[in-house]
Design a protein around this motif. Structure first.
Motif, PDB file in Angstrom:
ATOM      1  N   THR A   1       0.939  -1.246  -0.001  1.00 53.06           N
ATOM      2  CA  THR A   1      -0.063   0.079   0.084  1.00 53.06           C
ATOM      3  C   THR A   1       0.897   1.309  -0.043  1.00 53.06           C
ATOM      4  N   LEU A   2       1.945   1.321   0.987  1.00 57.86           N
ATOM      5  CA  LEU A   2       2.748   2.450   1.022  1.00 57.86           C
ATOM      6  C   LEU A   2       4.054   2.159   2.013  1.00 57.86           C
ATOM      7  N   VAL A   3       3.760   1.559   2.761  1.00 58.08           N
ATOM      8  CA  VAL A   3       4.981   1.866   3.895  1.00 58.08           C
ATOM      9  C   VAL A   3       5.221   0.326   4.366  1.00 58.08           C
ATOM     10  N   VAL A   4       6.498   0.106   4.698  1.00 61.96           N
ATOM     11  CA  VAL A   4       7.190  -1.103   5.482  1.00 61.96           C
ATOM     12  C   VAL A   4       7.875  -0.653   6.552  1.00 61.96           C
ATOM     13  N   SER A   5       8.696   0.412   6.579  1.00 62.98           N
ATOM     14  CA  SER A   5       9.488   0.781   7.715  1.00 62.98           C
ATOM     15  C   SER A   5       9.661   2.310   7.739  1.00 62.98           C
ATOM     16  N   GLY A   6       9.993   2.963   8.712  1.00 59.18           N
ATOM     17  CA  GLY A   6      10.380   4.194   9.013  1.00 59.18           C
ATOM     18  C   GLY A   6      11.210   4.746  10.073  1.00 59.18           C
ATOM     19  N   ASP A   7      12.015   5.511   9.983  1.00 60.82           N
ATOM     20  CA  ASP A   7      12.648   5.963  11.079  1.00 60.82           C
ATOM     21  C   ASP A   7      11.750   6.604  12.161  1.00 60.82           C
ATOM     22  N   ARG A   8      12.164   6.530  13.411  1.00 62.42           N
ATOM     23  CA  ARG A   8      11.180   7.264  14.502  1.00 62.42           C
ATOM     24  C   ARG A   8      11.572   8.869  14.518  1.00 62.42           C
ATOM     25  N   PRO A   9      10.509   9.543  14.827  1.00 61.85           N
ATOM     26  CA  PRO A   9      10.635  11.027  14.708  1.00 61.85           C
ATOM     27  C   PRO A   9      11.613  11.160  16.162  1.00 61.85           C
ATOM     28  N   ALA A  10      12.198  12.383  16.247  1.00 64.22           N
ATOM     29  CA  ALA A  10      13.097  12.829  17.464  1.00 64.22           C
ATOM     30  C   ALA A  10      14.100  11.996  17.606  1.00 64.22           C
ATOM     31  N   ARG A  11      14.526  11.360  16.720  1.00 65.08           N
ATOM     32  CA  ARG A  11      16.168  10.686  16.840  1.00 65.08           C
ATOM     33  C   ARG A  11      16.737  10.855  15.577  1.00 65.08           C
ATOM     34  N   ARG A  12      17.965  10.954  15.508  1.00 63.61           N
ATOM     35  CA  ARG A  12      18.754  11.175  14.161  1.00 63.61           C
ATOM     36  C   ARG A  12      18.738  10.042  13.374  1.00 63.61           C
ATOM     37  N   ALA A  13      18.902  10.175  12.146  1.00 58.63           N
ATOM     38  CA  ALA A  13      19.016   9.044  11.086  1.00 58.63           C
ATOM     39  C   ALA A  13      20.109   8.299  11.638  1.00 58.63           C
ATOM     40  N   VAL A  14      20.013   6.962  11.558  1.00 59.29           N
ATOM     41  CA  VAL A  14      21.278   5.872  11.951  1.00 59.29           C
ATOM     42  C   VAL A  14      21.935   5.618  10.767  1.00 59.29           C
ATOM     43  N   ILE A  15      23.122   6.131  10.653  1.00 62.03           N
ATOM     44  CA  ILE A  15      24.010   6.099   9.618  1.00 62.03           C
ATOM     45  C   ILE A  15      25.226   5.135  10.047  1.00 62.03           C
ATOM     46  N   THR A  16      25.455   3.852   9.436  1.00 62.44           N
ATOM     47  CA  THR A  16      26.294   2.851  10.027  1.00 62.44           C
ATOM     48  C   THR A  16      27.468   2.838   9.027  1.00 62.44           C
ATOM     49  N   GLU A  17      28.735   2.959   9.597  1.00 63.50           N
ATOM     50  CA  GLU A  17      30.094   2.505   8.779  1.00 63.50           C
ATOM     51  C   GLU A  17      30.216   0.932   8.977  1.00 63.50           C
ATOM     52  N   VAL A  18      30.483   0.409   7.651  1.00 61.56           N
ATOM     53  CA  VAL A  18      30.568  -1.022   7.712  1.00 61.56           C
ATOM     54  C   VAL A  18      32.027  -1.100   6.703  1.00 61.56           C
ATOM     55  N   ASP A  19      32.572  -2.393   6.938  1.00 60.19           N
ATOM     56  CA  ASP A  19      33.720  -2.743   6.018  1.00 60.19           C
ATOM     57  C   ASP A  19      33.330  -3.053   4.718  1.00 60.19           C
ATOM     58  N   ALA A  20      33.952  -2.171   3.759  1.00 56.84           N
ATOM     59  CA  ALA A  20      33.285  -2.150   2.381  1.00 56.84           C
ATOM     60  C   ALA A  20      33.485  -3.540   1.634  1.00 56.84           C
ATOM     61  N   ALA A  21      34.715  -4.196   1.997  1.00 52.93           N
ATOM     62  CA  ALA A  21      34.828  -5.305   1.147  1.00 52.93           C
ATOM     63  C   ALA A  21      33.903  -6.510   1.707  1.00 52.93           C
ATOM     64  N   ALA A  22      33.740  -6.676   3.069  1.00 54.74           N
ATOM     65  CA  ALA A  22      32.676  -7.535   3.571  1.00 54.74           C
ATOM     66  C   ALA A  22      31.348  -7.295   2.982  1.00 54.74           C
ATOM     67  N   PHE A  23      31.039  -5.869   2.938  1.00 53.59           N
ATOM     68  CA  PHE A  23      29.623  -5.482   2.474  1.00 53.59           C
ATOM     69  C   PHE A  23      29.647  -5.972   0.997  1.00 53.59           C
ATOM     70  N   GLU A  24      30.536  -5.997   0.004  1.00 54.91           N
ATOM     71  CA  GLU A  24      30.387  -6.496  -1.207  1.00 54.91           C
ATOM     72  C   GLU A  24      30.290  -7.985  -1.247  1.00 54.91           C
ATOM     73  N   ARG A  25      30.599  -8.620  -0.205  1.00 55.89           N
ATOM     74  CA  ARG A  25      30.426  -9.882   0.014  1.00 55.89           C
ATOM     75  C   ARG A  25      28.978 -10.440   0.525  1.00 55.89           C
ATOM     76  N   GLY A  26      28.357  -9.364   0.992  1.00 54.71           N
ATOM     77  CA  GLY A  26      26.983  -9.657   1.515  1.00 54.71           C
ATOM     78  C   GLY A  26      26.925  -9.605   3.172  1.00 54.71           C
ATOM     79  N   GLU A  27      27.877  -9.217   3.837  1.00 50.74           N
ATOM     80  CA  GLU A  27      28.060  -9.158   5.051  1.00 50.74           C
ATOM     81  C   GLU A  27      27.940  -7.780   5.683  1.00 50.74           C
ATOM     82  N   LEU A  28      27.712  -7.767   6.626  1.00 48.64           N
ATOM     83  CA  LEU A  28      27.683  -6.436   7.601  1.00 48.64           C
ATOM     84  C   LEU A  28      28.845  -6.517   8.739  1.00 48.64           C
ATOM     85  N   LEU A  29      29.877  -5.988   8.783  1.00 46.82           N
ATOM     86  CA  LEU A  29      31.044  -6.163   9.677  1.00 46.82           C
ATOM     87  C   LEU A  29      31.555  -4.990   9.848  1.00 46.82           C
TER      88      LEU A  29
END
Length: 623
Positions: free
Chosen positions: A352-380
């Motif tokens: 219909t429209l929505v699956v998920s959304g960030d909560r108001p009153a908290r800053r956007a969550v930006i996560t730094e991950v290992d680039a090579a692992a990310f390209e393999r499909g893993e979050l490290l």
């Protein structure tokens, strides 16, 4: 939140309870308050009853009717009129004689839906008649409800022309002649066509229960209520605008403030002026719109803005870029924008429209991950000194049942439910997941009734890739657009972002990345470049800058760089880049190329005609 079974019941109750409350404000020009047109719940209800009474004289319950008005009062009256009549509105953009693809796509929608009629503005009747005749849609009856003076409660008439399609000229009946449809929560409320190919559009079947459930979920995520105005520029024929800006505020009993999409595209500051002038609480847009504001709003325009009341600046409809969130926040803090107002989100027509959304009153969550692992499909977490990739959370996965399922291109555990921190296809289940695709039972079973490896059924396969990590959902891209080069899983939006700042001439243009098997996959970068601002002999240096930036920042051999005029890279109505369409045009030799540097293998794949076209502007092969 509500006890009514259908949207129509709820709207009738709203009109009875607070008919004089403002429902809609249409701002033709956000810079001029006197250009606003206001409709109350009572006026909107009466207008919908009168349109419905007309439709009930012409069509049968359950008939599909195209709603072809531009964003404005006519769209709202006709859309609700269809719903009040027990018929199924099919929102779509009106045909544009200058855009053949749009006219063909609308015809494909009309045929797929089996549309019996179409509702449009009177000024568009001649163009619609010509379109219907050209597309051999002579059985489509075109109507143009017209309300004298622009008020929802005024008497009016319908106007039409006998040319090509069947058209009619009749006075709108009185509202008293309307017959309420059966109050069935599982009756279709609308057909929402997805941004697919021209020849094969798919209509998502949204019923009244889906619509009301989605409103509850969106209110729970964002805190949207009757007290906070909602508004923006998104097209009303697209789910982001239709559900987010028009129907959900009506379900909640609130107020929606709308403006023409073209006004924003021509003058981005008008969107933020609308937010300021009306004290808008919730206003969504795709990622590119926030980029456009950063690029084109001047210091003088910014100085006149007060964005302190904007609580939910929702960023969705395409993967959210961390750089965009940060740049928009930096630029507009001076206008009172609070960093915690930036809310990444994720959704689609199939939910219909929505699956998920960030909560108001908290800053956007930006996560730094290992680039090579990310390209393999893993979050490290990144190792010391190792390349870093940044991903943005689309909010907690807490209102729908969300699973991550392994796909062959990304994970060796294809078909299995993956643990947190692994990239796979996003599957979702919940009350706002639509009923399926119109007239496509096999595809509906495959997409809307997927079964997990442990036997749980009723899941929607979104076609999107993502990760669950510490309760957060990170959307990483589309399964069909993933680029796999020498075992690396690359996302086109990351390649596009890396090349946008390669040269000053590219900063305002749009880019697209895709791969071509020749026979191994090679990356192709297409970037818009304003030829009038760049000397012909400079184009080669622009392409070289793109190649160097991609090689340096991403480590990808960029052998194929294509520069095209502005406007060449097609987008959907929600701003998504149509990469597969561009890839087909590239391989078909259909792109208007300013300059291209291509590898010998890709040049050979294009064929002699396309190769000569590219070479004429390009010069030699990439080395």
């Amino acid at each position: 939140m509500h006890e009514r079974k259908t949207f129509v019941e709820l709207m009738c109750a709203r009109a009875d309870e607070h008919g004089d409350r403002t429902a809609l404000i249409f701002s033709v020009d956000p810079l001029r308050a006197e250009a606003d047109e206001t409709m109350t719940y009572g006026e909107l209800d009466q207008a919908a009853r009168r349109v419905a009474a007309l439709l009930q004289e012409r069509f049968a319950v359950g008939d599909r009717l195209l709603v072809l008005h531009p964003s404005g009062p006519g769209f709202a009256r006709s859309l609700l009129g269809c719903m009040y009549a027990g018929m199924v509105p099919v929102p779509a953009p009106p045909p544009d004689g200058r855009q053949r693809r749009q006219a063909d796509r609308l015809a494909a929608i009309a045929r797929d839906a089996g549309a019996a009629g179409a509702l449009a503005d009177g000024t568009d009747l001649e163009a619609l008649a010509s379109w219907a005749k050209e597309q051999d849609l002579r059985d489509v009856t075109v109507l143009a409800p017209h309300f004298a003076g622009g008020s929802g409660g005024d008497s009016g008439q319908e106007s039409g022309q006998e040319s090509g399609a069947d058209s009619a000229v009749d006075e709108l009946p009185e509202a008293s002649r309307w017959r309420p449809p059966p109050a069935d929560p599982h009756a279709l409320a609308l057909l929402q066509y997805t941004s697919g190919s021209t020849a094969d559009p798919k209509g998502v079947m949204v019923d009244h229960a889906n619509l009301l459930a989605n409103a509850e979920i969106l209110a729970a995520i964002s805190g949207m209520s009757a007290d906070g105005p909602v508004g923006g520029w998104l097209p009303l024929y697209h789910d982001f605008g239709l559900i987010g800006l028009l129907l959900t505020p009506l379900v909640l009993g609130g107020r929606s403030v709308l403006m023409p999409p073209v006004a924003f595209l021509k003058r981005p500051h008008t969107w933020l002026t609308l937010i300021d002038r009306h004290g808008i609480d919730f206003s969504p847009a795709p990622n590119f719109a926030y980029d456009l504001c950063v690029q084109r709003i001047t210091d003088e325009e910014l100085a006149r803005l007060d964005l302190s009341r904007w609580r939910c600046a929702v960023n969705g409809a395409e993967p959210v870029q961390a750089a965009t969130v940060e740049a928009f926040t930096r630029r507009f803090t001076a206008a009172g924008l609070r960093p915690e107002a930036m809310l990444p989100g994720y959704g689609m027509a199939e939910t219909t429209l929505v699956v998920s959304g960030d909560r108001p009153a908290r800053r956007a969550v930006i996560t730094e991950v290992d680039a090579a692992a990310f390209e393999r499909g893993e979050l490290l977490p990144p190792a010391a000194g190792a390349p870093v990739h940044r991903i943005v959370s689309s909010g907690p996965a807490e209102h729908l049942d969300v699973r991550i399922i392994g796909v062959h291109a990304v994970d060796a555990d294809a078909g299995r439910t993956l643990p947190d921190g692994r990239v796979g296809e996003i599957w979702v289940r919940g009350p706002n997941v639509a009923r399926g695709y119109w007239g496509r039972p096999a595809e509906t079973r495959r997409v809307f009734d997927a079964v997990t490896p442990d036997g749980e059924s009723g899941f929607l396969r979104t076609g999107d890739l993502g990760i669950l990590h510490e309760g957060e959902l990170y959307v990483t891209g589309r399964t069909k657009e993933l680029i796999i080069v020498r075992g690396r899983n690359l996302y086109p939006q990351d390649l596009e972002a890396a090349t946008r700042e390669a040269h000053p001439a590219l900063e305002r243009g749009v880019g697209a990345a895709f791969s071509v098997p020749v026979p191994e996959e090679e990356v192709v970068i297409v970037r818009e470049c304003p030829a009038r601002q760049v000397a012909p002999d400079e184009l080669a240096r622009v392409a070289a800058s793109v190649r160097d930036r991609l090689t340096r920042d991403v480590g990808v051999p960029a052998q194929n760089v294509v520069l095209v005029p502005p406007g060449t890279v097609a987008r959907t109505t929600s701003g998504k880049i149509q990469r597969r369409l561009l890839r087909r045009r590239f391989l078909g030799g259909e792109l208007p190329i300013l300059h291209a540097e291509l590898s010998p293998a890709v040049r050979a794949r294009l064929g002699e005609a396309a190769g000569d076209s590219a070479g004429g502007a390009a010069g030699g092969d990439a080395s």
